[in-house]
Design a protein around this motif. Structure first.
Motif, PDB file in Angstrom:
ATOM      1  N   LEU A  45       0.819  -1.138  -0.204  1.00 35.08           N
ATOM      2  CA  LEU A  45      -0.112   0.105   0.002  1.00 35.08           C
ATOM      3  C   LEU A  45       1.018   1.270   0.159  1.00 35.08           C
ATOM      4  CD1 LEU A  45      -2.913  -0.984   2.624  1.00 35.08           C
ATOM      5  CD2 LEU A  45      -3.190  -0.535   0.167  1.00 35.08           C
ATOM      6  N   HIS A  46       2.010   1.238   0.915  1.00 36.09           N
ATOM      7  CA  HIS A  46       2.798   2.411   0.915  1.00 36.09           C
ATOM      8  C   HIS A  46       3.517   2.795  -0.385  1.00 36.09           C
ATOM      9  CE1 HIS A  46       6.522   4.615   3.086  1.00 36.09           C
ATOM     10  NE2 HIS A  46       5.645   5.449   2.455  1.00 36.09           N
ATOM     11  N   LEU A  47       4.159   1.641  -0.738  1.00 35.23           N
ATOM     12  CA  LEU A  47       5.054   1.866  -1.856  1.00 35.23           C
ATOM     13  C   LEU A  47       4.053   1.930  -3.177  1.00 35.23           C
ATOM     14  CD1 LEU A  47       7.753  -0.634  -1.019  1.00 35.23           C
ATOM     15  CD2 LEU A  47       8.025   1.998  -1.041  1.00 35.23           C
ATOM     16  N   GLY A  48       3.071   1.435  -3.294  1.00 31.81           N
ATOM     17  CA  GLY A  48       2.149   1.549  -4.227  1.00 31.81           C
ATOM     18  C   GLY A  48       1.591   2.749  -4.564  1.00 31.81           C
ATOM     19  N   GLY A  49       1.169   3.385  -3.024  1.00 31.76           N
ATOM     20  CA  GLY A  49       0.860   4.975  -3.151  1.00 31.76           C
ATOM     21  C   GLY A  49       1.977   5.852  -3.759  1.00 31.76           C
ATOM     22  N   ILE A  50       3.365   5.392  -3.256  1.00 35.67           N
ATOM     23  CA  ILE A  50       4.157   6.451  -3.947  1.00 35.67           C
ATOM     24  C   ILE A  50       4.538   6.168  -5.316  1.00 35.67           C
ATOM     25  CG2 ILE A  50       6.653   6.557  -3.958  1.00 35.67           C
ATOM     26  CD1 ILE A  50       6.829   5.684  -0.931  1.00 35.67           C
ATOM     27  N   ALA A  51       4.103   5.060  -6.087  1.00 37.23           N
ATOM     28  CA  ALA A  51       4.163   4.794  -7.599  1.00 37.23           C
ATOM     29  C   ALA A  51       3.052   5.558  -8.087  1.00 37.23           C
ATOM     30  CB  ALA A  51       4.179   3.396  -7.684  1.00 37.23           C
ATOM     31  N   ALA A  52       1.885   5.390  -7.568  1.00 42.89           N
ATOM     32  CA  ALA A  52       0.811   6.092  -8.079  1.00 42.89           C
ATOM     33  C   ALA A  52       0.969   7.641  -8.183  1.00 42.89           C
ATOM     34  CB  ALA A  52      -0.377   5.736  -7.200  1.00 42.89           C
ATOM     35  N   VAL A  53       1.600   8.211  -7.171  1.00 43.63           N
ATOM     36  CA  VAL A  53       1.725   9.617  -7.173  1.00 43.63           C
ATOM     37  C   VAL A  53       2.846   9.973  -8.217  1.00 43.63           C
ATOM     38  CG1 VAL A  53       2.786  11.449  -5.819  1.00 43.63           C
ATOM     39  CG2 VAL A  53       1.260   9.898  -4.599  1.00 43.63           C
ATOM     40  N   GLN A  54       3.944   9.019  -8.344  1.00 45.02           N
ATOM     41  CA  GLN A  54       4.844   9.425  -9.316  1.00 45.02           C
ATOM     42  C   GLN A  54       4.498   9.221 -10.671  1.00 45.02           C
ATOM     43  OE1 GLN A  54       7.889  11.088  -8.573  1.00 45.02           O
ATOM     44  NE2 GLN A  54       7.898  10.690  -6.914  1.00 45.02           N
ATOM     45  N   ALA A  55       3.482   8.489 -11.106  1.00 46.50           N
ATOM     46  CA  ALA A  55       2.909   8.196 -12.218  1.00 46.50           C
ATOM     47  C   ALA A  55       1.540   9.287 -12.599  1.00 46.50           C
ATOM     48  CB  ALA A  55       2.270   6.768 -12.318  1.00 46.50           C
ATOM     49  N   GLY A  56       1.487  10.134 -11.842  1.00 48.65           N
ATOM     50  CA  GLY A  56       0.565  11.332 -11.781  1.00 48.65           C
ATOM     51  C   GLY A  56      -0.701  10.848 -11.191  1.00 48.65           C
ATOM     52  N   HIS A  57      -0.922   9.945 -10.258  1.00 45.36           N
ATOM     53  CA  HIS A  57      -2.290   9.599  -9.835  1.00 45.36           C
ATOM     54  C   HIS A  57      -2.336   9.946  -8.313  1.00 45.36           C
ATOM     55  CE1 HIS A  57      -3.161   7.563 -13.866  1.00 45.36           C
ATOM     56  NE2 HIS A  57      -1.850   6.956 -13.663  1.00 45.36           N
ATOM     57  N   ALA A  58      -2.045  11.307  -8.179  1.00 46.45           N
ATOM     58  CA  ALA A  58      -1.923  11.706  -6.664  1.00 46.45           C
ATOM     59  C   ALA A  58      -3.139  11.222  -5.676  1.00 46.45           C
ATOM     60  CB  ALA A  58      -1.811  13.164  -6.509  1.00 46.45           C
TER      61      ALA A  58
END
Length: 619
Positions: A45-58
């Motif tokens: 969840l934590h790293l998936g959240g970071i990946a989502a943010v970096q991919a433009g899905h804040a």
């Protein structure tokens, strides 16, 4: 073909490798797949959240990290990442709450302090932001982002020298960062160190050729250095990279104004306004272009709209003040002109223990300290108010720029003139020079005009020049160009060749140019004009020479003000859109009774000006 990972551990390791390798779109997809299998796994969840943010899905990232924190509410780094994502979404107060929780768990974590500083900076709580960045740097001195953001907070706080030092420190920690180079260039522009901007932006563009920020900073520097054609080419290159760049069209508009193309400048500003109708800078830029077409009432409306979008915007207030003054609306205009104190670019109201005087109380028997600001011509024009203050009973100490000291040596017995960096040991009140029209409630009908002038040249210098000049013929002084580094030089100066039709054998023409440009040198040598530039040591020398002339013809420079202040008949050649002090649509000046104004009928039309002067010179 490489076999796809089969176990969750292998899939997690692959997703983490994608995230660390900055393949954010692939990392985002990989973590999405993992979370379908393990929706309550903290790390995913934590790293998936970071990946989502970096991919433009804040928004998705916020949701995932919040779910991770529900599982493990004691993970300081997760609070840091959650706060950072909330900052991206503009939810600054929520971000502060998250970051404070993280700091309660790990009070020395540099990234938590850094992100907290960013949130506080966005909230305009600059002192607190700087303190947070200080704590981040204390915990990790080589934290380039904290150094960079701290410098930005200092710049927003008006501490430009400290901001530059901070940006340079950040750049030393990350010497190949084009973004940090652009930040250094931006603060150099604000400090007026435009020549240093050019090599800095060259470095940035070598690293990142498509960096539009570097091209904007470079354009600003080129325009300030009197190179508008190069500035236009630079900003056009930025617009080719990003055709939707609002600031690009605004800088294009400024370059076109300086090149004498106000209609094209208005079109560029209109494009910016259409792209961003709620952008105060776009509305202000549109007003600026309108003003250079002398559509000043419309410009005022644009500035008013800009101020509704961004109240107290210093540049909009300043431009509005100049528009009011050029219209002759002095009652409102002089008050609005005080907005220059908000811009932090000029020497205006200084901070002293003694009160600032703006005309509220009588000055009789008060020790009043008046100090210069802006240009030499401004000091010469507004020096008359020191005489008014003395006539009102004040004991006046008047600070002028050092090049004017000898000229003002015998200004008035009741006014003590001091140098540019001097101040009287004691005084009761103080006032910047160009606030005095407000203090004296100056209106068009009450401009202190001084029919015979209010300056005199040293008698011995006057006698010396009288011996140097031919007698028995009309003596005419000439100034055709100002400083090449003046922002509006291309509009207010002209080539000497344009004036050649004026020169007749019956008159004595004298160059009052302190500096002659290389492009004018051949025309000057062939014209028969007396070139005495080597003998003009200071303004007192020039004043003594002018005293011996019958007429001065000048573009809008300090010499025009000097001639007017000496009471000499003076003809001023003005560009189509004049400086505020010359007003609009009139051939005389309320400031100088013996002055005549020759205005361009359209932008760049010096030929029409010269033809009218030629007619006026004929007996």
């Amino acid at each position: 073909m490489r076999e796809a990972p089969r176990t969750p551990q292998q899939q997690f390791a692959a997703a983490l490798a994608l995230l660390q390798g900055q393949d954010f779109a692939a990392a985002h997809a990989a973590f999405q797949a993992l979370l379908k299998r393990q929706p309550r796994n903290f790390d995913m969840l934590h790293l998936g959240g970071i990946a989502a943010v970096q991919a433009g899905h804040a928004e998705e990232g916020v949701t995932l990290i919040r779910r991770a924190l529900a599982i493990n509410p004691r993970h300081a780094d997760a609070y840091s990442n959650y706060g950072s994502t909330l900052i991206r979404l503009g939810r600054y107060d929520e971000a502060l709450s998250s970051l404070d929780r993280g700091l309660a768990l790990n009070p020395k974590a540099p990234n938590l302090h850094h992100n907290r500083g960013v949130a506080l900076k966005r909230l305009k709580r600059l002192e607190e932001a700087i303190l947070a960045f200080d704590r981040a740097i204390a915990a990790q001195p080589d934290h380039p982002e904290a150094q960079n953001e701290r410098a930005g907070a200092l710049m927003d706080h008006g501490k430009l020298a400290d901001a530059l030092a901070g940006y340079e420190r950040a750049l030393s920690l990350r010497p190949e960062s084009a973004g940090f180079m652009v930040n250094v260039a931006m603060v150099l522009c604000l400090l007026g160190r435009h020549a240093e901007v050019l090599p800095m932006t060259e470095r940035a563009l070598r690293i990142k050729p498509d960096d539009t920020g570097a091209r904007i900073a470079r354009t600003e520097a080129l325009l300030s250095l009197g190179q508008p054609a190069e500035g236009l080419a630079t900003i056009d290159a930025a617009l080719k990279i990003n055709p939707g760049l609002v600031d690009g069209y605004l800088w294009r508009s400024k370059a076109l104004i300086l090149l004498g193309h106000p209609e094209a400048a208005l079109a560029a500003a209109e494009t910016a306004r259409q792209l961003a109708p709620q952008n105060a800078s776009a509305q202000r830029g549109y007003g600026f272009a309108l003003g250079h077409l002398n559509r000043v009432e419309e410009a005022l409306a644009a500035y008013d709209l800009a101020l509704t979008l961004k109240p107290n915007d210093a540049d909009s207030l300043w431009n509005r003040a100049l528009a009011l003054l050029v219209l002759g609306c002095f009652e409102e205009g002089w008050l609005a002109y005080e907005s220059r104190n908000l811009r932090g670019r000029d020497v205006t109201a200084r901070k002293y223990r003694a009160p600032l005087w703006c005309g509220e109380q009588p000055v009789k028997d008060q020790r009043l300290y008046i100090y210069w600001e802006q240009g030499l011509g401004d000091t010469i024009q507004f020096a008359r108010y020191a005489l008014l203050a003395a006539a009102a009973g004040a004991k006046v100490a008047f600070s002028v720029q050092d090049p004017l000291l000898r000229l003002f040596k015998d200004f008035a017995p009741e006014v003590t003139v001091i140098g540019q960096n001097e101040a009287p040991a004691e005084f009761d009140l103080h006032c910047p020079l160009m606030s005095l029209p407000l203090a004296f409630s100056t209106r068009l009908a009450t401009v202190p005009a001084f029919e015979q002038g209010y300056l005199t040249a040293p008698a011995e210098d006057v006698a010396r020049w009288d011996q140097r000049l031919p007698k028995g013929r009309r003596r005419i002084g000439l100034v055709w160009s100002g400083s090449q580094t003046h922002a509006n030089d291309t509009n207010r100066s002209l080539a000497l060749t344009k004036l050649l039709p004026l020169f007749t054998p019956g008159d004595v023409w004298v160059s009052l140019q302190k500096e002659v440009r290389d492009a004018d040198r051949a025309a000057l040598e062939a014209s028969g004009i007396m070139d005495v530039s080597a003998e003009l040591g200071d303004f007192a020398d020039t004043a003594a020479l002018i005293t011996n002339l019958d007429l001065v013809i000048s573009v809008d420079t300090s010499v025009a003000h000097l001639a007017g202040a000496l009471g000499k008949p003076t003809w001023v050649m003005l560009p189509f859109a004049p400086d505020f002090r010359w007003l609009l649509d009139r051939e005389d000046s309320p400031w100088y009774p013996k002055m005549r104004l020759f205005r361009q009928g359209r932008a760049g039309d010096w030929d029409g000006v010269v033809a009218r002067i030629g007619d006026a010179l004929r007996p």
